[in-house]
Write an enzyme that holds these catalytic residues in place. Sequence first.
Site, mmCIF file in Angstrom:
data_model
loop_
_atom_site.group_PDB
_atom_site.id
_atom_site.type_symbol
_atom_site.label_atom_id
_atom_site.label_comp_id
_atom_site.label_asym_id
_atom_site.label_seq_id
_atom_site.Cartn_x
_atom_site.Cartn_y
_atom_site.Cartn_z
ATOM 1 C CD GLU A 134 49.397 45.621 38.052
ATOM 2 O OE1 GLU A 134 48.376 46.245 38.397
ATOM 3 O OE2 GLU A 134 49.941 45.769 36.941
ATOM 4 C CD GLU A 165 52.403 48.322 34.473
ATOM 5 O OE1 GLU A 165 52.309 47.093 34.277
ATOM 6 O OE2 GLU A 165 53.145 48.819 35.322
HETATM 7 N N1 3HC Z 1 47.711 35.689 33.403
HETATM 8 C C1 3HC Z 1 47.486 34.382 33.134
HETATM 9 N N2 3HC Z 1 46.260 33.827 33.088
HETATM 10 C C2 3HC Z 1 45.222 34.645 33.308
HETATM 11 C C3 3HC Z 1 45.368 36.002 33.589
HETATM 12 C C4 3HC Z 1 46.687 36.522 33.628
HETATM 13 N N3 3HC Z 1 46.917 37.827 33.858
HETATM 14 N N4 3HC Z 1 44.154 36.544 33.772
HETATM 15 C C5 3HC Z 1 43.267 35.549 33.611
HETATM 16 N N5 3HC Z 1 43.904 34.402 33.328
HETATM 17 C C6 3HC Z 1 43.299 33.100 33.035
HETATM 18 C C7 3HC Z 1 42.519 32.577 34.215
HETATM 19 O O1 3HC Z 1 43.335 31.863 35.107
HETATM 20 C C8 3HC Z 1 41.482 31.690 33.529
HETATM 21 O O2 3HC Z 1 42.137 30.485 33.220
HETATM 22 P P1 3HC Z 1 41.304 29.089 33.233
HETATM 23 O O3 3HC Z 1 40.230 29.272 32.216
HETATM 24 O O4 3HC Z 1 42.331 28.100 32.901
HETATM 25 O O5 3HC Z 1 40.763 28.961 34.639
HETATM 26 C C9 3HC Z 1 41.208 32.414 32.217
HETATM 27 O O6 3HC Z 1 42.334 33.300 32.021
HETATM 28 C C10 3HC Z 1 39.952 33.252 32.218
HETATM 29 O O7 3HC Z 1 39.983 34.088 33.354
HETATM 30 P P2 3HC Z 1 38.675 34.353 34.236
HETATM 31 O O8 3HC Z 1 38.003 33.084 34.535
HETATM 32 O O9 3HC Z 1 39.107 35.209 35.372
HETATM 33 O O10 3HC Z 1 37.801 35.158 33.192
HETATM 34 P P3 3HC Z 1 36.812 36.372 33.447
HETATM 35 O O11 3HC Z 1 36.266 36.692 32.124
HETATM 36 O O12 3HC Z 1 35.904 36.096 34.575
HETATM 37 O O13 3HC Z 1 37.744 37.605 33.923
HETATM 38 C C11 3HC Z 1 39.617 39.095 33.850
HETATM 39 C C12 3HC Z 1 38.682 38.163 33.055
HETATM 40 C C13 3HC Z 1 38.801 40.274 34.397
HETATM 41 C C14 3HC Z 1 40.682 39.601 32.927
HETATM 42 C C15 3HC Z 1 40.223 38.317 35.043
HETATM 43 O O14 3HC Z 1 40.766 37.115 34.558
HETATM 44 C C16 3HC Z 1 41.329 39.034 35.762
HETATM 45 O O15 3HC Z 1 41.058 39.893 36.570
HETATM 46 N N6 3HC Z 1 42.577 38.667 35.491
HETATM 47 C C17 3HC Z 1 43.723 39.150 36.215
HETATM 48 C C18 3HC Z 1 44.073 40.555 35.832
HETATM 49 C C19 3HC Z 1 45.305 40.981 36.562
HETATM 50 O O16 3HC Z 1 45.474 40.758 37.736
HETATM 51 N N7 3HC Z 1 46.210 41.661 35.851
HETATM 52 C C20 3HC Z 1 47.446 42.093 36.426
HETATM 53 C C21 3HC Z 1 48.471 41.026 36.276
HETATM 54 S S1 3HC Z 1 49.978 41.410 37.114
HETATM 55 C C22 3HC Z 1 50.754 42.497 36.098
HETATM 56 O O17 3HC Z 1 50.230 42.898 35.102
HETATM 57 C C23 3HC Z 1 52.128 42.897 36.519
HETATM 58 C C24 3HC Z 1 52.674 44.047 35.740
HETATM 59 O O18 3HC Z 1 52.377 45.243 36.357
HETATM 60 C C25 3HC Z 1 54.148 43.936 35.597
#
Ligand code: 3HC
Length: 685
Positions: free
Chosen positions: A124, A104
């Site tokens: 999301e 975004e």
């Molecule tokens: N917020 C907070 N913490 C997050 C996070 C996030 N969006 N994404 C990842 N983390 C944290 C994980 O919990 C993990 O923490 P830990 O080491 O304490 O367990 C650490 O970051 C590393 O994450 P991964 O183990 O998942 O690392 P990878 O390298 O395997 O993957 C990634 C990285 C592909 C970015 C994966 O973490 C992921 O898919 N994250 C979520 C992405 C997501 O869903 N984004 C949308 C969020 S909602 C949003 O944006 C709303 C908006 O539209 C208003």
Amino acid sequence: MSPISTKKHGDILIVTSNNPPVNALGIAVREGLVAAIGEADGDETVKAVVIICQSQTFFAGADITEFGKPMMLPMLPTVVDIIENCTKPVVAAIHGTAFGGGLEVALASHYRAAVPTAKLGVPEVKLGLLPGAGGTQRLPRVAGVEKALEMAATGNPIGATEAHALGLVDRLIEGDLEQHAVAFAEEVRSIRPIPKSSERDEKLTAARANPQVFADFRKANARKFRGFDAPEKNIQAIEAAVAKPYAEGVLDERRLFMELMTGRQARAQQYFFFAERKAAKIEGVPEETRAREIKRVGVIGAGTMGGGISMNFLSAGIPVTIVEMQQEALDRGTGVIRKNYEATAAKGRMTADQVTGAMGLLTPTLKLEDLADCDLIIEAVFENMDVKKEIFGKLDTICKSGAILASNTSYLNVDEIAASTSRPGDVVGLHFFSPANVMKLLEVVRGAKTDPEVLVTAMQLAKKIKKVAVVAGVCHGFIGNRMLMPRQVEAMRMLIEGATPEQIDRVHVEFGMPMGPFQMSDLAGVDIGWHRDPTRIENIRDALCAVDRWGQKKGAGFYDYDEKRNPSPSPVVQGIIEDFRAKAGVEKREISDQEIIERTLYTMVNEGAKILEEGMAQRASDIDVVWVYGYGWPVYRGGPMHWADSEGLDKIVQGLRNQEARLGPDFSLAKLLVSKAEAGEKLTR
Ligand code: 3HC
């Protein structure tokens, strides 16, 4: 110190985020971005802006840990509007994953540059949400309605090259990202008007003329989206982007976002996001423990399990030596592996070279001695303790020191298997789920003597082969299959008492499971674990097997199947059930759907609580990970433990007490469940 810093390169302001691990857009980042755009606006020597991130990724989304907490201003929708309204052109320089709020931010930027390995997505929906910072309105305007629908409703990202072809990425960058993004910003700094995604609508006109596109999309994905709230609301938000002006569309987006955010499904899915990540953490293992190096894997058994297990490693580029007793079985097994790869290639998900590469890593052999140079050996022969002990005894003499000896047993005692070697510390259970090359779950069974290094290696390796691993203790059936048992027993009992397979299965499917217990049995094979003596009929299952009703493979099981494998209720099965009912002297009665839930799902929760209280699972959320990834528990209900918490543990205990008389003498309430219910606590804390 703010995670956002700025520096000037000529007349370009470079705004850098350094918020490891994933540059989540938490409050400090949002504040920093607003300040940086303010700086660009206020400094007339700045002609354009580059937004870039340090470490492994561009902003991977909003900070999920802030969800459910009091709002902290500025919120992301405000921040992205401020970026879009910057009076100087803004270039987003993307590497890693521009996900959710991250995409975004990129969409609100006026230009997007990305390295070819970058991924762009709005996941999301996987958190039970929709892109809530203008994403549902800007994405269709930039990438087109159909692509936006697909990306938002499935949550699956696309690669930068595809994004470039769609116009979502303006420039692909080879080489140093920052340097090239700055050069790009220099090129575009004088272009006026500054292009704003929210003002575009040329990619909406086709869908405006043909709103049928939404109905078609819903229809095509109905099965995939069954039970989930979020995909439909993502679709509605994009519908609003097409039907309404931007200013109204974003209001719809906000309303739909809040509806989802306050719902039970989003809570469950966000809980599950962290549950999955917590599962990787092993308790009681010294932090400095190092993984052993796994350069070659040995697999014993080239049957369905052994073949599937091997494919995981081959696909990850790890050589595999596969052992069978007979040449024919070995040829058959390697043939199946090749066919599976070729089928994947035929679907376009692998190239012919990749098939050749994977098969080139496979060494078939009839000699156990050929496992001598393997770093990990996984035994995948049938479930018989004596056979397994014999194999492990031999492995002990053959395998090099430090090799990990693993069993793929789904029930048997790993400590007993380990005791047949002189190195029980090197023995671990690696319970893959069938089909092993597809199913994401891996139960890592920690024996009493399993060395911490062995556990750490297993967990790291699981990640490498794209599995989600959960540590389980040694008990019959570990976590998943142990919890399956009460469900199966009660489902069978209820048939005798008056329910039908159709009713019990329907209740499970309506709950959100992919199939009910009898459908599952027919698919897996009713004859699995059958004693194979057609004259010995002690239960309904024996009776079915005795008349060749072994499930889908025979065209008959608990259901009758037509040639297309469509099931229908079976009068034969009904007759068998009635015979047993008569023999047991049980009077047929109406069984309510609620009773089915209490006797199958509540009993599973009860068993889960026992697993927890015995320390067979490290934490309640691990049990949920097992059930979502191993058995298709609907993720929007978070897993059995989270579901029980959200239903209320007192309700679960009461339901079990209501059924106690029917659950038989073997049933007992888990102490942990009762004590948590009484204390008003949760299993998942
Ligand atoms: N917020 C907070 N913490 C997050 C996070 C996030 N969006 N994404 C990842 N983390 C944290 C994980 O919990 C993990 O923490 P830990 O080491 O304490 O367990 C650490 O970051 C590393 O994450 P991964 O183990 O998942 O690392 P990878 O390298 O395997 O993957 C990634 C990285 C592909 C970015 C994966 O973490 C992921 O898919 N994250 C979520 C992405 C997501 O869903 N984004 C949308 C969020 S909602 C949003 O944006 C709303 C908006 O539209 C208003």
